[in-house]
Scaffold this motif. Structure first.
Motif, PDB file in Angstrom:
ATOM      1  N   LEU B 137      -2.587  -1.749  -9.357  1.00 50.45           N
ATOM      2  CA  LEU B 137      -3.946  -1.575  -8.832  1.00 50.45           C
ATOM      3  C   LEU B 137      -3.950  -0.547  -7.720  1.00 50.45           C
ATOM      4  O   LEU B 137      -3.065  -0.563  -6.853  1.00 50.45           O
ATOM      5  CB  LEU B 137      -4.476  -2.923  -8.316  1.00 50.45           C
ATOM      6  N   HIS B 138      -4.949   0.355  -7.748  1.00 47.36           N
ATOM      7  CA  HIS B 138      -5.076   1.363  -6.691  1.00 47.36           C
ATOM      8  C   HIS B 138      -6.036   0.861  -5.619  1.00 47.36           C
ATOM      9  O   HIS B 138      -7.066   0.265  -5.934  1.00 47.36           O
ATOM     10  CB  HIS B 138      -5.595   2.689  -7.269  1.00 47.36           C
ATOM     11  N   VAL B 139      -5.701   1.108  -4.353  1.00 47.98           N
ATOM     12  CA  VAL B 139      -6.569   0.695  -3.252  1.00 47.98           C
ATOM     13  C   VAL B 139      -7.688   1.727  -3.101  1.00 47.98           C
ATOM     14  O   VAL B 139      -7.436   2.888  -2.774  1.00 47.98           O
ATOM     15  CB  VAL B 139      -5.771   0.555  -1.939  1.00 47.98           C
ATOM     16  N   VAL B 140      -8.923   1.315  -3.381  1.00 49.70           N
ATOM     17  CA  VAL B 140     -10.081   2.197  -3.255  1.00 49.70           C
ATOM     18  C   VAL B 140     -10.601   2.121  -1.826  1.00 49.70           C
ATOM     19  O   VAL B 140     -11.009   3.115  -1.233  1.00 49.70           O
ATOM     20  CB  VAL B 140     -11.200   1.760  -4.244  1.00 49.70           C
ATOM     21  N   GLN B 141     -10.570   0.913  -1.246  1.00 47.32           N
ATOM     22  CA  GLN B 141     -11.091   0.685   0.104  1.00 47.32           C
ATOM     23  C   GLN B 141     -10.327  -0.486   0.717  1.00 47.32           C
ATOM     24  O   GLN B 141     -10.059  -1.478   0.048  1.00 47.32           O
ATOM     25  CB  GLN B 141     -12.581   0.355  -0.015  1.00 47.32           C
ATOM     26  N   ARG B 142      -9.990  -0.308   2.026  1.00 52.11           N
ATOM     27  CA  ARG B 142      -9.188  -1.343   2.700  1.00 52.11           C
ATOM     28  C   ARG B 142     -10.022  -2.548   3.119  1.00 52.11           C
ATOM     29  O   ARG B 142      -9.604  -3.678   3.007  1.00 52.11           O
ATOM     30  CB  ARG B 142      -8.577  -0.741   3.979  1.00 52.11           C
TER      31      ARG B 142
END
Lengths: 165, 165
Positions: B137-142
């Motif tokens: 999974l890619h982090v789009v927003q923290r």
């Protein structure tokens, strides 16, 4: 580390200071070492209720060698809620604290029959089928724990109970 | 309650006393309030490892309003073990304590890609099939957390992550 309390009250030991006293709420003491997190799951407490919750695990105990303690602030647990933890922690004590004083203290007490808390570990048991049959287990022995399914006679041990929480 | 320490050391505040200082180990501080038990599950710690473990949940914090703290005695967690908790607790700090002194202190840091920790919530995703494909999974927003599945593009929120632990 040694502390002394102002106002002439007694010096507190290391063990007592590991988690401070609470003003109001429930203290579950003498939990079998390493079992506090399962105790919280059995009680349905996950920390997101908002109450202040303190837990110490594997701390030294005169009586038990090692033990766990759980402190739940501003909530008084009823015996009917707490007795189920006797399944995995038969020596646990419940202290109800009001204004820093222990108002009520008792050992957890395991009912003779456990209804709707622990499932039978036999997948073919009628209590695991689609029939409207609640799981029901008789306590054969308290420690080490042995339960017998009311319907199919399957024997469960403590590890079988721990796996469910 | 106010305590004063023998040997001329400073008076400790209420907050500091809720759980005492540890000699050696790891302190995870500034955990999002109510999330400490999920943090322990993410770290694979259940209390049965034998280490002394102290947890306080929903305690007052100047910075955060409320927060949780976890103290693990006699074990130093590596950043690679701990960074995953940034998923649910982006402001957590990790303190490595040696002989009562903080030897190393850092904030948790979320990698850009999360591999093999969180599953995609789309049951039809190839990472949930029998194919040998690791969830990624890619982090789009923290904060608030948004993750995007590398394979099917499904977006996960923090609640989707919490449900898995």
């Amino acid at each position: 580390m040694t502390f002394t309390k102002i106002l002439g009250e007694p010096v507190l030991s290391e063990e007592e200071l590991r988690v401070r006293k609470i003003k109001d709420g429930t203290v579950i003491d003498h939990i079998t070492a390493g079992h506090a997190l399962v105790v919280l799951r059995m009680l349905g407490i996950d920390g997101r209720e908002g109450n202040v919750l303190s837990t110490v695990i594997n701390v030294p105990s005169h009586q038990m060698g090692r033990k766990d303690i759980v402190k739940i602030e501003d909530r008084e647990l009823r015996p009917s809620e707490v007795d189920r933890i006797a399944l995995i922690s038969p020596n646990a004590t419940i202290n109800i604290v009001r204004d820093f004083v222990v108002a009520d203290k008792k050992r957890v007490s395991l009912p003779e029959t456990i209804v709707n808390i622990v499932k039978c570990s036999n997948p073919m048991c009628v209590s695991n089928s689609k029939e409207p049959v609640s799981p029901q287990l008789h306590v054969v022995q308290r420690e080490p724990l042995l339960l017998r399914c009311h319907y199919c006679g399957t024997i469960l041990q403590k590890e079988d109970v721990l796996k469910q929480f």
